[in-house]
Write a protein that holds these residues in place. Structure first.
Motif, PDB file in Angstrom:
ATOM      1  N   SER A   1       1.375  -1.108   0.196  1.00 54.43           N
ATOM      2  CA  SER A   1      -0.194   0.054   0.115  1.00 54.43           C
ATOM      3  C   SER A   1       1.277   1.332  -0.254  1.00 54.43           C
ATOM      4  N   SER A   2       1.997   0.876   0.270  1.00 50.84           N
ATOM      5  CA  SER A   2       2.950   2.276   0.285  1.00 50.84           C
ATOM      6  C   SER A   2       3.750   2.499  -0.917  1.00 50.84           C
ATOM      7  N   LEU A   3       3.543   1.559  -2.223  1.00 48.22           N
ATOM      8  CA  LEU A   3       3.177   2.352  -3.433  1.00 48.22           C
ATOM      9  C   LEU A   3       2.291   3.296  -4.196  1.00 48.22           C
TER      10      LEU A   3
ATOM     11  N   GLN B   1       1.127   3.535 -10.408  1.00 44.91           N
ATOM     12  CA  GLN B   1       2.205   3.033 -11.388  1.00 44.91           C
ATOM     13  C   GLN B   1       3.809   2.415 -10.641  1.00 44.91           C
ATOM     14  N   GLN B   2       3.949   2.444  -9.815  1.00 43.13           N
ATOM     15  CA  GLN B   2       5.004   1.969  -8.670  1.00 43.13           C
ATOM     16  C   GLN B   2       4.817   0.861  -8.660  1.00 43.13           C
ATOM     17  N   LEU B   3       3.228   0.540  -8.328  1.00 45.33           N
ATOM     18  CA  LEU B   3       2.825  -0.773  -8.431  1.00 45.33           C
ATOM     19  C   LEU B   3       2.468  -1.720  -9.255  1.00 45.33           C
TER      20      LEU B   3
ATOM     21  N   ALA C   1      11.432   6.430 -15.157  1.00 46.51           N
ATOM     22  CA  ALA C   1      11.528   6.898 -13.837  1.00 46.51           C
ATOM     23  C   ALA C   1      12.320   8.515 -13.808  1.00 46.51           C
ATOM     24  N   GLY C   2      11.496   9.379 -13.214  1.00 46.53           N
ATOM     25  CA  GLY C   2      11.863  10.736 -13.174  1.00 46.53           C
ATOM     26  C   GLY C   2      12.429  11.013 -12.039  1.00 46.53           C
ATOM     27  N   ALA C   3      13.588  11.437 -11.874  1.00 43.62           N
ATOM     28  CA  ALA C   3      14.280  11.996 -10.261  1.00 43.62           C
ATOM     29  C   ALA C   3      13.621  12.133  -8.957  1.00 43.62           C
ATOM     30  N   GLY C   4      13.420  11.570  -7.708  1.00 42.56           N
ATOM     31  CA  GLY C   4      13.120  10.844  -6.940  1.00 42.56           C
ATOM     32  C   GLY C   4      12.125  10.917  -7.375  1.00 42.56           C
ATOM     33  N   SER C   5      11.198   9.765  -8.247  1.00 46.98           N
ATOM     34  CA  SER C   5       9.768   8.659  -7.768  1.00 46.98           C
ATOM     35  C   SER C   5       9.667   7.648  -7.840  1.00 46.98           C
ATOM     36  N   GLY C   6      10.994   6.686  -7.130  1.00 48.39           N
ATOM     37  CA  GLY C   6      10.804   6.144  -6.262  1.00 48.39           C
ATOM     38  C   GLY C   6      10.896   4.917  -7.360  1.00 48.39           C
ATOM     39  N   LYS C   7      12.020   5.036  -7.865  1.00 47.62           N
ATOM     40  CA  LYS C   7      12.134   3.717  -8.730  1.00 47.62           C
ATOM     41  C   LYS C   7      13.331   2.832  -8.746  1.00 47.62           C
ATOM     42  N   THR C   8      14.148   2.972  -7.044  1.00 46.51           N
ATOM     43  CA  THR C   8      14.962   1.659  -6.182  1.00 46.51           C
ATOM     44  C   THR C   8      13.909   1.035  -5.546  1.00 46.51           C
TER      45      THR C   8
ATOM     46  N   GLN D   1      20.007  -4.073   0.803  1.00 50.33           N
ATOM     47  CA  GLN D   1      19.274  -3.801   2.641  1.00 50.33           C
ATOM     48  C   GLN D   1      18.159  -3.318   2.461  1.00 50.33           C
ATOM     49  N   ARG D   2      17.908  -2.722   1.467  1.00 50.85           N
ATOM     50  CA  ARG D   2      16.190  -2.593   1.156  1.00 50.85           C
ATOM     51  C   ARG D   2      15.360  -3.999   0.491  1.00 50.85           C
ATOM     52  N   ILE D   3      16.219  -4.742   0.032  1.00 50.02           N
ATOM     53  CA  ILE D   3      15.650  -5.691   0.157  1.00 50.02           C
ATOM     54  C   ILE D   3      15.512  -7.070   1.053  1.00 50.02           C
TER      55      ILE D   3
ATOM     56  N   TYR E   1       9.001  11.763  -5.261  1.00 52.98           N
ATOM     57  CA  TYR E   1       8.296  12.409  -3.963  1.00 52.98           C
ATOM     58  C   TYR E   1       9.180  12.757  -2.620  1.00 52.98           C
ATOM     59  N   ARG E   2      10.406  13.202  -3.297  1.00 55.51           N
ATOM     60  CA  ARG E   2      11.845  13.345  -2.702  1.00 55.51           C
ATOM     61  C   ARG E   2      11.391  15.351  -2.830  1.00 55.51           C
ATOM     62  N   SER E   3      11.350  15.907  -3.142  1.00 52.78           N
ATOM     63  CA  SER E   3      11.352  17.149  -3.571  1.00 52.78           C
ATOM     64  C   SER E   3      10.556  18.208  -3.489  1.00 52.78           C
TER      65      SER E   3
ATOM     66  N   LYS F   1      24.862  11.256  -7.575  1.00 49.85           N
ATOM     67  CA  LYS F   1      23.854  10.051  -8.342  1.00 49.85           C
ATOM     68  C   LYS F   1      23.519   9.093  -7.464  1.00 49.85           C
ATOM     69  N   GLY F   2      21.941   9.335  -7.626  1.00 50.69           N
ATOM     70  CA  GLY F   2      21.210   8.146  -6.940  1.00 50.69           C
ATOM     71  C   GLY F   2      21.202   8.627  -5.274  1.00 50.69           C
ATOM     72  N   LEU F   3      21.992   9.597  -4.361  1.00 49.78           N
ATOM     73  CA  LEU F   3      21.877  10.169  -3.528  1.00 49.78           C
ATOM     74  C   LEU F   3      20.606  11.121  -2.856  1.00 49.78           C
TER      75      LEU F   3
HETATM   76  N1  LIG Z   1       5.472   5.998  -2.935  1.00 49.43           N
HETATM   77  C1  LIG Z   1       6.250   6.621  -2.476  1.00 49.43           C
HETATM   78  N2  LIG Z   1       5.365   6.710  -1.087  1.00 49.43           N
HETATM   79  C2  LIG Z   1       6.318   7.696  -0.304  1.00 49.43           C
HETATM   80  N3  LIG Z   1       7.869   7.722  -0.548  1.00 49.43           N
HETATM   81  C3  LIG Z   1       8.134   7.284  -1.829  1.00 49.43           C
HETATM   82  C4  LIG Z   1       7.291   7.014  -2.395  1.00 49.43           C
HETATM   83  N4  LIG Z   1       8.212   6.381  -3.579  1.00 49.43           N
HETATM   84  C5  LIG Z   1       9.413   6.726  -2.888  1.00 49.43           C
HETATM   85  N5  LIG Z   1       9.182   7.395  -2.086  1.00 49.43           N
HETATM   86  C6  LIG Z   1      10.594   8.201  -1.713  1.00 49.43           C
HETATM   87  O1  LIG Z   1      11.363   9.363  -2.478  1.00 49.43           O
HETATM   88  C7  LIG Z   1      12.715   8.858  -2.058  1.00 49.43           C
HETATM   89  C8  LIG Z   1      13.181   8.926  -3.894  1.00 49.43           C
HETATM   90  O2  LIG Z   1      12.404   7.304  -4.010  1.00 49.43           O
HETATM   91  P1  LIG Z   1      14.020   6.937  -4.478  1.00 49.43           P
HETATM   92  O3  LIG Z   1      15.152   7.319  -3.862  1.00 49.43           O
HETATM   93  O4  LIG Z   1      13.405   5.269  -4.256  1.00 49.43           O
HETATM   94  O5  LIG Z   1      13.933   7.574  -6.117  1.00 49.43           O
HETATM   95  P2  LIG Z   1      14.789   7.125  -7.084  1.00 49.43           P
HETATM   96  O6  LIG Z   1      13.915   6.901  -8.258  1.00 49.43           O
HETATM   97  O7  LIG Z   1      15.353   5.863  -7.151  1.00 49.43           O
HETATM   98  O8  LIG Z   1      15.492   8.422  -7.158  1.00 49.43           O
HETATM   99  P3  LIG Z   1      16.761   9.064  -8.560  1.00 49.43           P
HETATM  100  O9  LIG Z   1      16.471   8.920  -9.348  1.00 49.43           O
HETATM  101  O10 LIG Z   1      16.393  10.589  -8.580  1.00 49.43           O
HETATM  102  O11 LIG Z   1      17.899   9.048  -7.661  1.00 49.43           O
HETATM  103  C9  LIG Z   1      13.095   8.392  -0.449  1.00 49.43           C
HETATM  104  O12 LIG Z   1      13.015   9.170   0.142  1.00 49.43           O
HETATM  105  C10 LIG Z   1      12.099   7.124  -1.328  1.00 49.43           C
HETATM  106  O13 LIG Z   1      11.917   6.416   0.284  1.00 49.43           O
END
Ligand SMILES: Nc1ncnc2c1ncn2[C@@H]1O[C@H](COP(=O)(O)OP(=O)(O)OP(=O)(O)O)[C@@H](O)[C@H]1O
Length: 702
Positions: A4-6, A9-11, A25-32, A68-70, A275-277, A546-548
């Motif tokens: 449910s936290s996704l 589109q993530q789902l 996936a755009g920057a900070g859109s939760g691809k990781t 670690q995440r997995i 979700y980041r900025s 990158k990625g941080l």
């Molecule tokens: N569905 C969500 N609900 C709440 N927070 C989310 C969700 N998806 C991602 N986040 C949060 O948004 C931030 C960015 O996620 P993540 O690092 O996975 O993005 P990314 O796409 O890998 O970023 P980048 O490509 O810019 O490095 C993280 O702090 C993450 O916990």
């Protein structure tokens, strides 16, 4: 499993397990996050064994974080080490398969230091120069020649034809590797491809094993990475790639972002919600990247509430810029932020110097992420050691520089000198001077060295520290050494040190500026006790970031020619400029709450002109930026002038559009009827009735 936290589109990305799936996936859109959940979904919901899932990440650090995440999402003990980089994966393949080409399972993996030692050995065998620069250049040549992977079959296998008669150092290096069954980073990939291509049973084994393949940061994969991922996914056809073409920043070293764009997928999923900025940061980043012409537009949005605007601080000089950064950090830390909430980013490593000095002065703990502190860098230590030897004649400095650049004063020479110094009870340098005409010490290199130091000593009063350092760099051969080095960072670092000495002399011109004073002042930065373990500000190049993500981000040194880098723009024209802009986009999107852009006036070594603010600042949408510090608006004219000189055709591209009235020096006046940006050509309907295609730089606006 809790999904449910996704978002939707993530789902969708998590549950789209079968087929060739591309996630843009755009920057900070939760691809990781999506990748980690997808892995867990395969294991928890579909019952797939982790041994059958390959998850490729860009760096070892990213692999570690992914594991670690997995680990938090799957039952204990249920994840394996197929979450790794492509190199780490290929080593695993080779441990199992390399016997097929006559190498033992226990083959050696050469790290950078080992490769350097081997390269040195080769040069020693043929009696060639083995200075750091020559060795590094030789290693670069080896890497270049290994890009064509035919060398594996041609030279590196036990039954490859005998080649010791070939007078080619590259082949000699390969021979040595082969004798020790030693593979460097390039070979690991090349051998894996060689084996997978030629041995059907090996290929089929891995294709059968790997039911699911996922690739993170696919926009930065090289041609070989793509080849391996594609080959291995041929049986199950489950290849899941995630990337962001706007964050492609490694084309300069062989990444192929176009392969991500042209990937033939069964399904595309777009992750657009950031979700980041804050909205202001995202707007600023979006408005910058929108200036790239070679891109697929995407609308990244956020639902976070409005916050503070992005700040542009203009300083009168570098020192003021660094002081501002430190002051801001102190201020924000006073309001509750931890030092670890801050990141200071810059385009090139040399830019850290002023910032580091200021942070040290303010006793703000920092760490240089993925790099070496300015005053610990080899070339800086070399120059400062020379200056110390000139001023104080100390042994430590002598030992460091007597053979830099090489003066062919080997171990025997130094041990003889030490012996005599101990008998005489004097320093190494004084001993050398005294006994220079005695047989074992009477060497051309020793005479050269003593003459150099003596000349420096006699000039130093007359020419000042800057003059002395310039003389020293040229006469000692140090400048030639860093110039020949293909690692451009070294040259930039030395130039930065020279600039900083110039500024030091200027600042202290009222007082007594002596070399001794300078060395004493700089020792405050070189001998610092760094044992603290508390939270620290992170300093890093943008590539390292990158990625941080960080709550508060400073992007410093934002001057035209520094960022975007003049060298990149000159060498790679539009594609270089667009990669620089993507780098700016990566930098800006690292910030969660605060984004501060800083730049200063002064002299720019890269463009050999005065410094002007970067075009990237001007590209930010007006409403989301505030300027701090007083700036003369005419400085923007300097920016435009510089942009024009860096890439005149790009300037015309920007300036000309359909309908513009133009003039050509031969054909006269006309109107632009069509624009072909890719070829920088314009169809012009001239007043004399001619219709011609003309390159932009030959036209001027009326
Ligand atoms: N569905 C969500 N609900 C709440 N927070 C989310 C969700 N998806 C991602 N986040 C949060 O948004 C931030 C960015 O996620 P993540 O690092 O996975 O993005 P990314 O796409 O890998 O970023 P980048 O490509 O810019 O490095 C993280 O702090 C993450 O916990």
């Amino acid at each position: 499993m809790e999904l449910s936290s996704l978002n939707k589109q993530q789902l969708e990305a998590v549950c789209a397990t079968e087929g060739r799936i591309r996630v843009v996936a755009g920057a900070g859109s939760g691809k990781t996050r999506a990748l980690a959940y997808r892995y867990a979904y395969l294991v928890n919901e579909l019952g797939i064994s982790p041994a059958n899932i390959l998850c490729l990440t860009f760096t070892n650090k990213a692999a570690q974080e992914m594991r670690q995440r997995i680990a938090k999402l799957v039952p204990e003990g249920n994840f394996n080490d197929f979450i790794c980089t492509i190199h780490a994966f290929c080593v695993k393949v080779l441990r199992k398969e390399i016997y097929r080409v006559g190498y033992p399972k226990s083959f050696v993996v050469l790290d950078e230091e080992d490769a350097k030692a081997l390269a040195k050995e080769v040069l020693e065998d043929v009696n060639e120069d083995r200075t750091e620069t020559t060795v590094q250049n030789f290693l670069n040549e080896i890497a270049q020649r290994k890009a064509d992977q035919t060398y594996v079959g041609q030279y590196m296998l036990p039954d490859s034809p005998l080649v010791s008669s070939v007078s080619d150092n590259f082949v000699r290096y390969l021979e040595k590797q082969k004798r020790g069954f030693a593979l460097d980073f390039n070979d690991i990939i090349a051998f894996a491809i060689y084996i997978l291509d030629r041995f059907a049973s090996a290929r089929e084994y891995w294709q059968k094993e790997l039911n699911y393949i996922m690739v993170d940061e696919a926009q930065d994969c090289s041609g070989s990475d793509w080849y391996i991922a594609d080959l291995l996914s041929k049986r199950h056809n489950n290849l899941f790639i995630v990337g962001d073409p706007d964050q492609a920043i490694y084309e300069w070293r062989g990444a192929k972002p176009d392969l991500f764009v042209s990937f033939k997928s069964d399904r595309d999923i777009i992750l657009n919600q950031n979700y980041r900025s804050t909205p202001e940061i995202l707007d600023a980043a979006n408005s910058i990247i929108a200036n790239n012409k070679n891109r697929i537009p995407k609308d990244l949005f956020t639902r976070r509430p409005l916050s503070t605007k992005v700040v542009h601080f203009h300083a009168k000089n570098e020192k003021e810029e660094a002081e501002y950064v430190a002051r801001k950090i102190v201020e924000m830390a006073g309001q509750g932020s931890s030092l670890s909430d801050f990141a200071i980013l810059f385009r090139a490593a040399y830019l850290s110097r002023g910032l580091e000095q200021e942070l040290m002065k303010c006793k703000l703990d920092y760490t240089m992420w993925g790099g070496v502190r300015f005053f610990d860098r080899k070339e800086i230590k070399d120059v400062l050691s020379y200056l110390q030897l000139i001023e104080f004649g100390n042994d430590l400095a002598f030992e460091r520089v007597v053979n830099v650049p090489s003066r062919k004063l080997g171990k025997a020479f130094l041990s003889e000198l030490r012996k005599r110094a101990s008998v005489d009870g004097s320093s190494l340098y004084d001993t050398l001077k005294r006994h220079i005409n005695d047989k074992p010490l009477n060497r051309p290199g020793a005479h050269e060295f003593v003459a150099l130091i003596e000349n420096c000593r006699s000039y130093k009063m007359a020419v000042g520290i800057t003059g002395l350092m310039t003389y020293l760099l040229d006469e000692s051969g140090l400048m030639r050494l860093v110039r020949e080095d293909e690692d451009e960072d070294r040259l930039e670092n030395v130039e930065e040190l020279l600039q900083s000495i110039m500024a030091y002399e200027e600042e202290n011109k009222e007082d007594d500026v002596t070399l001794q004073n300078y060395l004493q002042d700089v020792a405050l930065y070189t001998n610092l006790d760094r044992k603290s373990v508390g939270p620290r500000i992170r300093l890093m190049t943008i590539h390292q970031s990158k990625g941080l993500e960080f709550p508060h981000v400073f992007i410093t040194g934002l001057n035209e020619g520094i960022f975007p880098s003049a060298r990149t723009v000159r060498e790679r024209r539009v594609s270089g400029l667009e990669e620089e802009r993507r780098l700016m986009y990566v930098a800006a999107t690292r910030a969660e709450k605060t984004l501060i852009l800083t730049e200063s006036e002064g002299f720019n070594m890269a463009t050999k002109t005065n410094k002007y603010p970067s075009r990237f600042i001007a590209e930010i949408k007006k409403g989301c930026l505030v300027t701090e510090g007083t700036m003369d608006e005419t400085l923007w004219e300097g920016t435009r002038e510089l942009m024009r000189s860096l890439m005149p055709e790009e300037w015309t591209e920007q300036a000309l559009k359909k309908g513009d009235k133009v003039v050509h020096k031969v054909f006269g006046g006309g109107t632009v009827a069509a624009v072909n940006l890719q070829q920088d050509a314009y169809e012009v309907h001239f007043e004399n009735g001619d219709i011609r295609n003309i390159r932009g730089k030959f036209l001027s606006l009326c």
